[in-house]
Structure formats: C-alpha cells, structure tokens
Enzyme design. Sequence first.
Site, mmCIF file in Angstrom:
data_model
loop_
_atom_site.group_PDB
_atom_site.id
_atom_site.type_symbol
_atom_site.label_atom_id
_atom_site.label_comp_id
_atom_site.label_asym_id
_atom_site.label_seq_id
_atom_site.Cartn_x
_atom_site.Cartn_y
_atom_site.Cartn_z
ATOM 1 N N LYS A 32 0.835 -1.204 0.000
ATOM 2 C CA LYS A 32 0.000 0.000 0.000
ATOM 3 C C LYS A 32 0.875 1.263 0.000
ATOM 4 C CE LYS A 32 -3.782 2.083 2.711
ATOM 5 N NZ LYS A 32 -4.641 1.878 3.905
ATOM 6 N N SER A 67 -9.361 2.609 3.225
ATOM 7 C CA SER A 67 -8.415 3.271 2.341
ATOM 8 C C SER A 67 -7.517 2.312 1.575
ATOM 9 C CB SER A 67 -7.543 4.236 3.153
ATOM 10 O OG SER A 67 -6.743 3.533 4.087
ATOM 11 N N SER A 112 -9.929 0.488 7.340
ATOM 12 C CA SER A 112 -9.319 0.553 6.015
ATOM 13 C C SER A 112 -8.839 -0.770 5.450
ATOM 14 C CB SER A 112 -8.159 1.555 6.031
ATOM 15 O OG SER A 112 -8.654 2.860 6.183
#
Length: 499
Positions: free
Chosen positions: A77, A152, A176
């Site tokens: 990520k 996210s 997230s």
Amino acid sequence: MDEFETVLWENDATGLAALVRSGEIAPTELVDAAIGRAQATSHDINAIAETLFDRARQAARTVDRSLPFAGVPFAIKDLAMGIAGVPMHSGSRAPVFVPDANSTLVDRQIAAGLIPIATSTTPEYGLRLVTESARFGITRNPWNTDHVTGGSSGGAAALVAAGVVPMAHASDGGGSIRVPAACCGLVGLKTSRGRTPVGPLFSETWFGFVVEHAVTRSVRDSALLLDLTHGPDGTAPYAARGPKGSFAAAAARDPGRLTIGVYRASPLGLGISAETMQALDTAVALAREGGHAVTEIDLPMIDRAFMSDFARTVASSIAGLMRLEAVRNGRPILRDVERATRVLARFGEVMSAGELYAGLERLHAASRALIGHTAPYDAVLMPVIAHPPVPVGGMDAKGVDETVENVLDRLRLTRLLSLDPIFSQLMDKSLWFTHWPAIQNVTGQPAIAMPVHLTAAGLPIGIQAAGRPGDEETLLSFAAQMEKLSGWTTRRAPLRRPV
C-alpha cells in the site's frame, strides 16, 4: 501466458507457493503473469500507484523456492510502509517522500518469499473510506467497475479481487482493511494493536489506532502471512500478547462450539440497508450451522459521542502530520492537499490539548467497558458497511455538505466545527457508508471481515467478527469454518476472467 494467468487467477497465495515448491510453476512465470494481468486490468480498476515490474522480475529470478510464499506476487500500500528508493505518494499531490530503506514489515514480507510488483492506491493519507483521490483518480471495484472498492486500502483490494495478486498489504485505522474487503469479496483481518510492526518510519499512527496486515483471498493466507510477519520492531511502544500457537494452525483447526454475539445497531443512529441486514443474517445462519451459540447483544457504550471523539482524534493526528510534512518539505503543504484534508487538519489545529486528552480518556473508558461487556463472547458479529458498495463518486461532498466545506475552507472558519451540529453533519457525511469499524481501532481488538454475501446485483457485502484483545487465533479458526461452510473461496469477480 494464458496458462500461467489462469493458475494465478485460480489459486490463493498458499496454493501458488506450493506449486512453486513442487516445480510446477516458476516464480518468473508467476510474476510475469501478474504483471501481464496488472497491465490488462489497469484501465479497468486504476489500482496502482507505482509499478515495480523490473524489480519484481529480478527478484523472481533469485528467490529461494523453499520460502513459505516463494515467488508469490504481492502489492504494498502507498501509505506509511517504505520501500527503499520507491516514491511514496500517500495518495496526495503533496511532494513525494522516497525512503532510503524498507520498513520492517516490508522486509518481513520479502523474507517470506513475496515479490512486490506494485504499490497500491489509497485516498489522500488514508482519510476516506473510498479510494478516490485528486492524485490518482478513482480506483474501481472488479465486481462492478461503476462501484467503489472502499478505502483506504482500496487499491490493494482491487488488485486482489481482480486476480492480479492473491493477497496484498493493507492497513486499518478506521476500517481501512475491513471496508475494502467487505466491498470486494475478500478476507480482511484487522489485527490486535501492536501485533505487527509499523516502524521505523513511525512508532505508532493515530495514537495507536492504525494497524498493518493484508487483504487476502483466503483465511489460510491471512493466517500464514501473520505467522511470518507478526511481532514488534525496535521502535514499537507496545506489543500484542503472543499467540498460544501458530496462526496457521488455528486457521486449520475446528473452532469447537463458540459463543457468538450479534450487534445490529448503528452507533451513529444512521440508516442501514436491507442488503446489509441480509448479509448479517447470512453470517448468523452460517454461525448456527457451525454449531455455535448465537445471542443478540447491545453495546450501550458505543454511540455518537464515541464516534465524535474518534473523529476528533483523527483530526488532531492529521494536523500533526501536516506539521511534520511542512518541516520535511521546508514549507507548508496545506495548499497541496485536498479540501477535505485541509479542513480536517485545520480543525485539528483549533482543538486544545486538553480537549484531545479528555477525548482520548473517554475513548479508553468506553473501550474498557466494551471489552468487559463482550468478554463472555468468543466473537461478536456486526456489519462493516451499511450499504452495498456505492457508485463511484457517491461519497463526494455535494449540495449543503459541499457548500459547508467550501465556506470552512475558503474563509478559514474551521472553528465553526467546534459547534456540534456542524461537526455532526460532516461526521455523518464521512461515515454514513460505514458505521462500525472504528470501534475496534479504538479498543485495539482484532476483527476479521468475511465475504459471506453477494447482493442480487452481484456486489459483495462482508460482515466482520470482532474478537477478544490479542485473540486472532479464535477469529481465524471461526472464519476458516465460515469459509468452508459458505464456499466463498470459489467466488471470483467477473472482471477479465482468463479463458
């Protein structure tokens, strides 16, 4: 390439590694297949921040094939986890940061044999629960590209759901990991606070609310990856209690007869769709099929005041981050960031230290009350998302919400957020899609999102099980049983199915 792409698309990470160890497929073939699929689906899902294709091909040529995840393609990520020499955007148009060393977690992932092929998209600083940003645009759901992936860690979830990689690094500060997993038909384990390392770039994030792990196709992948990466680093201010055995062994054993609580209410008092309630009912039915005792419960200590304190704490964290970024760049960066980020940071600046401390103490008191209240239950089922994955752009500020944000931003009237009605309006706008996940970020409990349901329109809705602090083992055993009963590992997003 089609043959190897099919193998990649059909198998989880554990299965792919077994094929590498047996010599049925080479790491270079797997990585080339993942790169080919990443390129083929790029326009459809827009989930990559930085490509690492050349690095990945080199690593595939030299990886030790005896490693647990040898040769398995992976994604990191684009937020908080550093890869030496790779620009970190954090989903923002602000100046990039290029780390000179890997984060501890990245080193552990690579040591397990995983081969990062890309960094995955995230909303700016991970602040939205959809993955849409001014920097990278819209990341789309492989189940239906007109809909969101959640956030996210939405880029990570899109890459896994699209069959580009079988699992991907993800982080969770207010849902997230679990929200993208729930939106994309994946397993998403939010670990206990202190279970995995966040350093050395940070010692903790959002006062310890943020944890790092992954979104995966299968429970066994999540469990084995946790075995290979858990444990604090040298900068950790705390650590989760050690497991009794291996997480993989927990996922492989029968959970026995558990006591399961079910929490249906919205802590925000906002609407919940019939589809979400149907998904929760599906999870309850599976739990009963597994032989567990199921009891409906309430969580009276979790209410709008709890969620407000959480949101205010996040605002103070973002204000602090903007200060640190200004120092790093030698200038303020508020003009570079998105309007919503700027408003949130400015509100964090007008909060007093006393207000922040009092809010944190209230959150800790509520956490103690919740952990005591739910101690009789091995796990508590509750929703992750209040609605099926919404159309892209569906969480953008519109109408009155957009007007309020513009006024607060342009006239710098952020102090108006101290008025509860205005703050409540913005909080509801931010969280109406997902009401529950922040609970476990505050309490530090583990929670796992399970892909138990598809709507009539073919969109996933995951349901989460929250466990006792430090007890991922029971959650993994329970989730693996739910996986077996539901058969969810055979479900795949329809996007570009290999032929």
